[in-house]
Design a protein around this motif. Sequence first.
Motif, PDB file in Angstrom:
ATOM      1  N   GLY A 125       0.821  -1.211   0.000  1.00 41.43           N
ATOM      2  CA  GLY A 125       0.000   0.000   0.000  1.00 41.43           C
ATOM      3  C   GLY A 125       0.844   1.245   0.000  1.00 41.43           C
ATOM      4  N   ASP A 126       0.358   2.262  -0.700  1.00 41.99           N
ATOM      5  CA  ASP A 126       0.987   3.583  -0.682  1.00 41.99           C
ATOM      6  C   ASP A 126       0.023   4.557  -0.032  1.00 41.99           C
ATOM      7  OD1 ASP A 126       2.925   2.401  -2.191  1.00 41.99           O
ATOM      8  OD2 ASP A 126       2.564   3.586  -4.005  1.00 41.99           O
ATOM      9  N   ILE A 127       0.560   5.484   0.719  1.00 35.92           N
ATOM     10  CA  ILE A 127      -0.282   6.538   1.274  1.00 35.92           C
ATOM     11  C   ILE A 127       0.532   7.826   1.301  1.00 35.92           C
ATOM     12  CG2 ILE A 127       0.304   5.899   3.665  1.00 35.92           C
ATOM     13  CD1 ILE A 127      -2.567   6.796   4.404  1.00 35.92           C
ATOM     14  N   GLY A 128      -0.104   8.914   0.897  1.00 33.82           N
ATOM     15  CA  GLY A 128       0.612  10.185   0.882  1.00 33.82           C
ATOM     16  C   GLY A 128      -0.138  11.221   0.075  1.00 33.82           C
ATOM     17  N   ALA A 129       0.586  12.195  -0.421  1.00 31.26           N
ATOM     18  CA  ALA A 129      -0.039  13.295  -1.154  1.00 31.26           C
ATOM     19  C   ALA A 129       0.752  13.593  -2.418  1.00 31.26           C
ATOM     20  CB  ALA A 129      -0.112  14.537  -0.277  1.00 31.26           C
ATOM     21  N   MET A 130       0.042  14.138  -3.402  1.00 27.50           N
ATOM     22  CA  MET A 130       0.678  14.565  -4.637  1.00 27.50           C
ATOM     23  C   MET A 130       0.129  15.944  -4.988  1.00 27.50           C
ATOM     24  SD  MET A 130       0.385  10.991  -6.728  1.00 27.50           S
ATOM     25  CE  MET A 130       1.477  11.407  -8.080  1.00 27.50           C
ATOM     26  N   GLN A 131       0.943  16.719  -5.685  1.00 20.38           N
ATOM     27  CA  GLN A 131       0.460  18.039  -6.064  1.00 20.38           C
ATOM     28  C   GLN A 131       1.092  18.503  -7.358  1.00 20.38           C
ATOM     29  OE1 GLN A 131       1.466  20.333  -2.577  1.00 20.38           O
ATOM     30  NE2 GLN A 131       3.455  20.952  -3.432  1.00 20.38           N
ATOM     31  N   SER A 132       0.510  19.556  -7.890  1.00 26.22           N
ATOM     32  CA  SER A 132       1.014  20.120  -9.148  1.00 26.22           C
ATOM     33  C   SER A 132       2.229  20.994  -8.870  1.00 26.22           C
ATOM     34  CB  SER A 132      -0.095  20.954  -9.794  1.00 26.22           C
ATOM     35  OG  SER A 132       0.432  21.822 -10.753  1.00 26.22           O
ATOM     36  N   ASP A 133       3.091  21.147  -9.864  1.00 27.69           N
ATOM     37  CA  ASP A 133       4.224  22.066  -9.736  1.00 27.69           C
ATOM     38  C   ASP A 133       3.748  23.503  -9.583  1.00 27.69           C
ATOM     39  OD1 ASP A 133       6.019  20.046  -9.902  1.00 27.69           O
ATOM     40  OD2 ASP A 133       6.494  20.334 -12.025  1.00 27.69           O
ATOM     41  N   ASN A 134       2.524  23.794 -10.017  1.00 29.24           N
ATOM     42  CA  ASN A 134       2.002  25.160  -9.905  1.00 29.24           C
ATOM     43  C   ASN A 134       1.370  25.438  -8.546  1.00 29.24           C
ATOM     44  OD1 ASN A 134       2.742  25.441 -12.532  1.00 29.24           O
ATOM     45  ND2 ASN A 134       0.686  25.513 -13.387  1.00 29.24           N
TER      46      ASN A 134
END
Lengths: 274, 329
Positions: A84-93
């Motif tokens: 399992g993976d857990i975390g956050a992702m976001q845009s470069d902007n």
Amino acid sequence: MKKLLSISCYLWLLCLNDSFKAFSQDLTNDTENKRYLFLGVGFTGQTLQDPAVSPMTYSGGPVNFTLGYEKHKPKLFSSFQLSGDIGAMQSDNATELRPMRSSVYRIDLQYTYLRRTHFLKSDKYTLWLGGRYLWHNSIRLTPQNDTGFISFLIANSLKASGLVHRDVQFRNKQFSLRYGLDLALLSHVVRPNYLNIFDYLSPENDWVGERLEDSHFYTFNKFPNINSTLSLDYPIAGGNLLRFNYQWEFYHLNTSRRVNYGRHLFLFSFIARI
Amino acid sequence: MQKYSSLYILALLFVASCENIFMEKDPANNPISNFEILWNTLDERYSFFEYKNVDWDSVYAVYRPRVNNEMTERQLWDLMTQMLNVLEDGHVNLRSEFDIYFWSWYADAPANFDEYLIEQNYWGDYEITGFMRNTIIDSVGYIYYGSFQSTITEEQLDYLADKFRDTKGLIVDLRNNEGGDPANGWRLAERFVDQRRLIYTNIYKNGPEENDFTEPSDAYFEPDGKRIAEKVVVLTNRRTYSAGNFFAATMKAFPNVTVVGDTTGGGGGAPVGWELPNGWYFNFSSSITYLPDGFIIEDGVPPDIQVDLLEADRQKGVDTILERALSLF
């Protein structure tokens, strides 16, 4: 895009094939049956393009947890693995005031079955070929998107899988070095509908069922899903092992609800012999 | 060759591990790109162009020439919100850290609600059960439910069913209720509708062409749980919106319910959200809902009995709409 991917895969397989031919020696001889339980923790680097969430690429580094069971026989390798993976992702902007951020959750269950082959004649390397079943669940929550805040990709895949194994001596220790590659041949993929919305205006609607009904079967040209893994096992006391994995995965859903996803995983595991 | 085979494989592994060659290039983050994405997304996904008789291409022809990459964020914001105003849809929003745009659907309508007046002259010693202010007025149960974002539980409704057991009926006051989760309203309505009935039909956009919609999906509603009342009056005004609008639409199907007040504000499309490259978020309507007689509820649901709060009554501390509702029992 599809052409580029096909050429890349072809070249890669061609190169690997050439490499195998170079190792033409006798087969190794390991007659012992071994069973292992393993528990791993890792970190990832992920890149995602999901138009159900945003026109922008999201990236981030969710953490990974993996546990599994492996069985090694002289001519058979099999494993169950739950990760399992857990975390956050976001845009470069993204900025502090404009988060452009998703929480990501991923759960994978896979079963691998490989048999030792004699195509590769080497005293150093052994080649294992077989298949893998992967149940992949990737869920992304983006609260800013209001009713479209859940996006997901669920895939059940049958994969062709191969593994090259070599034992390496270093300071009187015998390391095990493995490189595996698999490619999804046939997948059943579930994605959100066109609007990434469910019919919450109907009181009797089964919204979970409705969300999962938009599913299709895809062959590898529509849903190429490649996974390559390099792993190094280091023996410790009691027949146990420490393992380092580097895994790269990429998939591309080549439909109107396309997804591009890449993931690098660095995983450290404790392998207990049972 | 054999000597370097391992390195060769390793190098291949890392070279091949660069997924960036497969990724598509992100759209630029400049005013033109942001405008184009907003316009195109609505062009492909907005559900009410035909119903509202809006020629979106002509809107593009008017606004696109006014966009350039030298304009400030505020100028772009103002231009985008002017363009969105054409749709006259409260479910079309644009959100940034400095402002939230929405169309004021109630701006030209009479208020038809004076909370201070009601609290002073009608509510008396009321209780707040969950988020429902409730009391008994002239032997009639009364619930003021100000937002569908406030959760209603079955236990709260059981309490109200007991409390209102000996009343003549129930008034549900939804004035100024601007919406939230429709499921909260359904939990309340399940306690007073009479039988399973068809309430409305939904269609959703499912493709980029103007007439790409899902097959019609009929929505039914039926009673459940301990009954609160047999006879019910629902009060609405122009500020009753979105989930409030759907609640009023649902009530139209039930003969034991009368809607009194003003036409609701509308909001008959399911809002869905997306984002722009600059990090602004926007919502838009993605569906169409119509009643069994074909009436589309986007611009509001008319009451069974139209009543406005008269200024002369208000001056005397009288709520004209509530008085009319009480006279029905």
